[in-house]
Each structure stands twice: as C-alpha cells, then as structure tokens.
Enzyme design. Structure first.
Site, PDB file in Angstrom:
ATOM      1  N   SER A   9       0.667  -1.155  -0.055  1.00 37.67           N
ATOM      2  CA  SER A   9       0.115   0.134  -0.102  1.00 37.67           C
ATOM      3  C   SER A   9       0.670   1.067  -0.017  1.00 37.67           C
ATOM      4  O   SER A   9       1.593   1.571   0.865  1.00 37.67           O
ATOM      5  CB  SER A   9      -0.995  -0.045   1.246  1.00 37.67           C
ATOM      6  OG  SER A   9      -1.301   1.394   1.371  1.00 37.67           O
ATOM      7  N   HIS A  34      -1.338  -1.196  -4.210  1.00 41.00           N
ATOM      8  CA  HIS A  34      -2.479  -0.921  -3.380  1.00 41.00           C
ATOM      9  C   HIS A  34      -2.688   0.644  -3.320  1.00 41.00           C
ATOM     10  O   HIS A  34      -1.827   1.242  -2.765  1.00 41.00           O
ATOM     11  CB  HIS A  34      -2.607  -1.725  -2.190  1.00 41.00           C
ATOM     12  CG  HIS A  34      -3.990  -1.496  -1.419  1.00 41.00           C
ATOM     13  ND1 HIS A  34      -4.995  -2.347  -1.651  1.00 41.00           N
ATOM     14  CD2 HIS A  34      -4.142  -0.815  -0.375  1.00 41.00           C
ATOM     15  CE1 HIS A  34      -5.913  -2.126  -0.905  1.00 41.00           C
ATOM     16  NE2 HIS A  34      -5.611  -1.360   0.033  1.00 41.00           N
ATOM     17  N   ASP A  36      -5.129   3.440  -1.834  1.00 34.78           N
ATOM     18  CA  ASP A  36      -6.126   3.597  -0.859  1.00 34.78           C
ATOM     19  C   ASP A  36      -6.342   5.051  -0.959  1.00 34.78           C
ATOM     20  O   ASP A  36      -6.044   6.125  -0.985  1.00 34.78           O
ATOM     21  CB  ASP A  36      -5.625   3.757   0.662  1.00 34.78           C
ATOM     22  CG  ASP A  36      -5.243   2.232   1.161  1.00 34.78           C
ATOM     23  OD1 ASP A  36      -6.214   1.237   1.058  1.00 34.78           O
ATOM     24  OD2 ASP A  36      -3.873   2.017   1.546  1.00 34.78           O
ATOM     25  N   MET A  38      -9.312   7.729   0.192  1.00 35.92           N
ATOM     26  CA  MET A  38     -10.223   8.006   1.531  1.00 35.92           C
ATOM     27  C   MET A  38     -10.794   9.508   1.476  1.00 35.92           C
ATOM     28  O   MET A  38     -10.163  10.527   0.987  1.00 35.92           O
ATOM     29  CB  MET A  38      -9.463   8.239   2.877  1.00 35.92           C
ATOM     30  CG  MET A  38      -8.543   6.774   3.048  1.00 35.92           C
ATOM     31  SD  MET A  38      -7.444   6.950   4.530  1.00 35.92           S
ATOM     32  CE  MET A  38      -6.825   5.375   4.438  1.00 35.92           C
ATOM     33  N   HIS A  67      -8.692   0.657  -3.738  1.00 36.36           N
ATOM     34  CA  HIS A  67      -9.332   0.261  -2.468  1.00 36.36           C
ATOM     35  C   HIS A  67     -10.035   1.672  -2.289  1.00 36.36           C
ATOM     36  O   HIS A  67      -9.456   2.641  -1.627  1.00 36.36           O
ATOM     37  CB  HIS A  67      -8.650   0.030  -1.156  1.00 36.36           C
ATOM     38  CG  HIS A  67      -9.333  -0.330  -0.122  1.00 36.36           C
ATOM     39  ND1 HIS A  67      -8.616  -0.173   1.156  1.00 36.36           N
ATOM     40  CD2 HIS A  67     -10.764  -0.454   0.126  1.00 36.36           C
ATOM     41  CE1 HIS A  67      -9.608  -0.343   1.973  1.00 36.36           C
ATOM     42  NE2 HIS A  67     -10.797  -0.730   1.536  1.00 36.36           N
ATOM     43  N   MET A  69     -12.392   4.008   0.012  1.00 36.01           N
ATOM     44  CA  MET A  69     -13.137   4.098   1.271  1.00 36.01           C
ATOM     45  C   MET A  69     -13.949   5.426   1.230  1.00 36.01           C
ATOM     46  O   MET A  69     -13.420   6.339   1.988  1.00 36.01           O
ATOM     47  CB  MET A  69     -12.126   4.166   2.505  1.00 36.01           C
ATOM     48  CG  MET A  69     -11.418   2.707   2.558  1.00 36.01           C
ATOM     49  SD  MET A  69      -9.896   2.779   3.408  1.00 36.01           S
ATOM     50  CE  MET A  69      -8.656   2.861   2.015  1.00 36.01           C
ATOM     51  N   MET A 138     -11.386  -6.503   5.662  1.00 35.20           N
ATOM     52  CA  MET A 138     -10.698  -5.365   6.390  1.00 35.20           C
ATOM     53  C   MET A 138     -10.083  -6.256   7.904  1.00 35.20           C
ATOM     54  O   MET A 138     -10.922  -6.564   8.441  1.00 35.20           O
ATOM     55  CB  MET A 138     -11.289  -4.187   6.826  1.00 35.20           C
ATOM     56  CG  MET A 138     -11.571  -3.191   5.520  1.00 35.20           C
ATOM     57  SD  MET A 138     -10.097  -2.730   4.739  1.00 35.20           S
ATOM     58  CE  MET A 138      -9.033  -1.905   6.042  1.00 35.20           C
ATOM     59  N   ASP A 176      -6.486  -6.667   4.396  1.00 36.48           N
ATOM     60  CA  ASP A 176      -5.938  -5.546   4.592  1.00 36.48           C
ATOM     61  C   ASP A 176      -6.102  -4.983   6.004  1.00 36.48           C
ATOM     62  O   ASP A 176      -7.079  -4.618   6.412  1.00 36.48           O
ATOM     63  CB  ASP A 176      -6.730  -4.550   3.512  1.00 36.48           C
ATOM     64  CG  ASP A 176      -5.929  -3.160   3.403  1.00 36.48           C
ATOM     65  OD1 ASP A 176      -5.150  -2.643   3.904  1.00 36.48           O
ATOM     66  OD2 ASP A 176      -6.776  -2.386   2.796  1.00 36.48           O
TER      67      ASP A 176
HETATM   68  C1  DX5 Z   1      -6.181   1.329   5.953  1.00 34.48           C
HETATM   69  C2  DX5 Z   1      -5.883   1.027   4.408  1.00 34.48           C
HETATM   70  C3  DX5 Z   1      -4.639  -0.059   4.234  1.00 34.48           C
HETATM   71  C4  DX5 Z   1      -3.510   0.488   4.981  1.00 34.48           C
HETATM   72  C5  DX5 Z   1      -2.843  -0.904   5.701  1.00 34.48           C
HETATM   73  O1  DX5 Z   1      -7.394   1.855   5.983  1.00 34.48           O
HETATM   74  O2  DX5 Z   1      -7.041   0.551   3.633  1.00 34.48           O
HETATM   75  O3  DX5 Z   1      -4.585  -0.311   2.957  1.00 34.48           O
HETATM   76  O4  DX5 Z   1      -2.774   1.311   4.028  1.00 34.48           O
HETATM   77  O5  DX5 Z   1      -1.853  -0.133   6.190  1.00 34.48           O
HETATM   78  P1  DX5 Z   1      -1.003  -0.936   7.299  1.00 34.48           P
HETATM   79  O6  DX5 Z   1      -0.432  -2.288   6.370  1.00 34.48           O
HETATM   80  O7  DX5 Z   1       0.043  -0.201   7.784  1.00 34.48           O
HETATM   81  O8  DX5 Z   1      -1.925  -1.494   8.502  1.00 34.48           O
HETATM   82 ZN    ZN Z   2      -6.510  -0.594   1.774  1.00 36.11          ZN
END
Ligand code: DX5
Ligand code: ZN
Length: 217
Positions: A9, A34, A36, A38, A67, A69, A138, A176
């Site tokens: 990620s 990956h 993310d 948000m 991903h 969110m 998750m 994840d």
């Molecule tokens: C969290 C994200 C993850 C995050 C994981 O909301 O969806 O993808 O980057 O990070 P680590 O591996 O540090 O938990």
């Molecule tokens: Zn993620």
C-alpha cells in the site's frame, strides 16, 4: 502451498519521493500496487486524489489495486480507470446499490471487488459473491495505516473461503490492515491469496526483501 500475492500500500510511501518508491515496487516481487482512496466522510481521514494516482500510474509497472473508502463511489469509477485501475474495490457499507456499482466497474473493464469492515459478516455477500472478482476483508478499521491487526479476521477468511469454494472458486481474497510476516502464513492458510501491507513494507530497512518474505510465507 502456493505463494500468496502481495499488494504493497502506497499510503505508507514517502509522497515527497513517490517516483522513487514506485520504482522500488516495480523492481520487487509485488503483484499489485494498493491505492487507498479516503474521502474524510466514509472514513475519518483523507488520503489523496486523482492528480496523485495519475502520477503513480505514470511510473507504475505493476497493476493498480484501488481500494475506495469513499461514499458515492459510482461518481469516481471512470477516474479510477483513467488512473490505471485494474481492480476497483468498493465498501459494502458505503454502497446502497452494490449490484449496480459492481456491474458499472465491470463495464469499465476493471475487476470488481467488495470490502467488508471488521464488524460486517461475510454472509451479507451471499447473493452477490458469484459476480465478484475479489473480496477484501478489512483486518483493521479503515482510515489509517499502522494499526493493530484484528485476530477475528482468521475466522472471517475461513467462512469466506468455504462460501467461495462452492460458488466462485477463482475469487481473489484480499486482506488489508496490520499484515506482517508474523500473521501472513496464518492468513494464507485461512484463505487469503492477496495480502496488502503498508507500514510493514515501507518502514522496513529492505522493502524489496520484505515483499519477498511476505510472498514466501
Ligand atoms: C487502511 C488501508 C490500508 C492501509 C494498511 O484503511 O485500507 O490499506 O494502508 O496499512 P498497514 O499495512 O500499515 O496496516
Ligand atoms: Zn487498503
């Protein structure tokens, strides 16, 4: 047992050196990258948007695993594809018309995934799982990197695997949050075939070697 795939990620990358970090991933055994996204609404944090994903896409030689969110994911699917998304995963908890959203992703030519928060049981996917390319479990509450892994994840993966074996044996099962070499083997044995790892990869002294060790659990 077959190797697990790994999707590092970039949330944990150094954004002031994003090209360098993407080139490091290109040179590694990572299977995906990956991404993310948000929105500060569905989750209590904002990550980055499409100008950044376009910059990542410019340098990435691995397929991108988005991903989302976010609420209103439908509005942004096309932008994800323009940024090189090969997989687009939306949250079950954020989509009122999940079937429509999944088919919109597929019509854009991407693989469609659904993510489940730690409190959401896997059985809610029973009537859509045959349509999915991927389910993301998750193992932390979404919104932040570097959080502690939730052990209940193992039981969820086993349930999901047993449903998938019957109706969708090719399903990608991604996990994840808080993934490390400490839990990777058990996650793989429980049914995961794609591991996301952010801080464990980027905070390690040798990320390329760390990715390799996650694959060889
Ligand atoms: C969290 C994200 C993850 C995050 C994981 O909301 O969806 O993808 O980057 O990070 P680590 O591996 O540090 O938990
Ligand atoms: Zn993620």
């Amino acid at each position: 047992m077959s190797k697990c795939m790994v999707s590092p990620s970039v949330l944990a990358a150094d954004f002031a050196n994003i090209q360098r970090d993407i080139e490091m991933l290109n040179s590694s055994e990572a299977d995906y990258i990956h991404i993310d996204i948000m929105d500060g609404v569905f989750v209590p944090n904002i990550s980055f948007g499409f100008p950044v994903t376009q910059a990542i896409n410019k340098h990435a030689k691995k397929p991108l695993d988005f991903h989302l969110m976010i609420e209103n994911a439908d509005k942004y699917l096309e932008e994800c594809v323009k940024s090189g998304a090969e997989i687009i995963t939306v949250h079950f908890e954020a989509c009122d018309h999940l079937h429509r959203t999944i088919h919109a992703i597929k019509e854009l030519g991407a693989k469609a995934g659904v993510a489940l928060n730690p409190h959401t049981p896997v059985h809610v996917l029973e009537d859509i799982i045959a349509d999915l390319d991927l389910v993301l479990i998750m193992s932390v509450n979404p919104g932040f990197g570097g959080q502690a892994f939730i052990p209940q994840t193992y039981a969820k993966l086993k349930k999901l695997k047993s449903i998938a074996e019957k109706v969708n044996p090719g399903l990608l099962i991604e996990v994840d949050g808080g993934v490390t070499t400490e839990n990777a083997a058990q996650l793989h044995q429980s049914g995961a075939n794609l591991l996301v790892a952010g801080s464990f990869v980027f905070k390690s002294s040798d990320p390329v070697q760390t990715i390799k060790s996650l694959k060889n659990v």
